[in-house]
Design a protein around this motif. Structure first.
Motif: not given
Length: 223
Positions: A129, A133-134, A163, A165, A186, A189
């Motif tokens: 990822r 960015q989600p 997301v 981090d 991360y 959520s």
């Protein structure tokens, strides 16, 4: 480099709307956050970790779509219905970038196995990822907009996926071996509900309008 396409259909006298959007973005040398271990700090705890930023030399791709809809409640048979509306949007985001050669090489060194052991880890995936960015975002609201009263009120719902981090990394010690591995980190959520109120009053003594606004954030007490 960014490409966007949007198709929308509007109908009625109160701003009813349906829309579908697609997007694609290519990002050269994206700036990303990474967590590394201070080689001079021999503590085994997280106190030895610190965040820094670097330019990932690989090209990132961000692509996805958004669905948006808004509908007034003028069909409910009440006079106030034409001033009430519901709406929302959902965005799906596929944001990916290749890991750097150093990330892959260090991880392979850390997760390597001794002779005779059974290998249970084949290596990091070559891509991950993109930082910050989600994977998806959801917004929804129930709103009152009454111009004769000067009143606007919105109950707004927001939700977002986890997301990235900070990307993980491995620490190389003086003899060139890999000492430790920090995993990708991360932010979890979460969702929240907000209430926003706005009242506009005409003040003749001031020869104009005065607007008062109040909001209550995170009514769901989400972490």
């Amino acid at each position: 480099e960014s490409w966007d396409a949007r198709a929308e259909y509007a109908w009625g006298e109160t701003g009813d709307l349906g829309a579908l959007s697609f997007f694609y973005k290519a990002i050269d040398d994206p700036i990303e956050s990474i967590i590394v271990r201070n080689p001079l700090n021999f503590e085994g705890s997280s106190s030895a970790l610190y965040r820094t930023y670097f330019n990932n030399p690989n090209e990132a791709a961000v692509q996805g779509f958004e669905v948006e809809i808004r509908k007034s409640l003028d069909f409910v048979g009440l006079d106030i219905g034409e001033y009430l509306s519901i709406g929302g949007n959902y965005s799906f985001i596929h944001a990916e970038v290749d890991r750097t050669a150093i990330e892959l090489a260090r991880a392979q060194g850390f997760f390597g196995v001794a002779a005779g052991d059974v290998e249970q880890f084949s290596g990091l995936a070559s891509s991950r990822r993109l930082f910050g960015q989600p994977a998806w975002i959801v917004n929804a609201d129930f709103s009152l907009n009454h111009p004769d009263w000067g009143t606007k009120a919105t109950l707004a719902f927001f939700a977002i996926s986890d997301v990235l981090d900070a990307a993980g990394s491995a620490t190389i010690i003086q003899d060139g071996s890999v000492q430790s591995m920090t995993l990708d980190r991360y932010v979890d959520s979460f969702h929240q509900l907000d209430l926003i109120l706005r009242q506009t009053l005409h003040v003749e003594a001031l020869r104009g309008d005065v607007t008062l606004k109040a909001s209550a954030k995170n009514l769901t007490d989400s972490t």
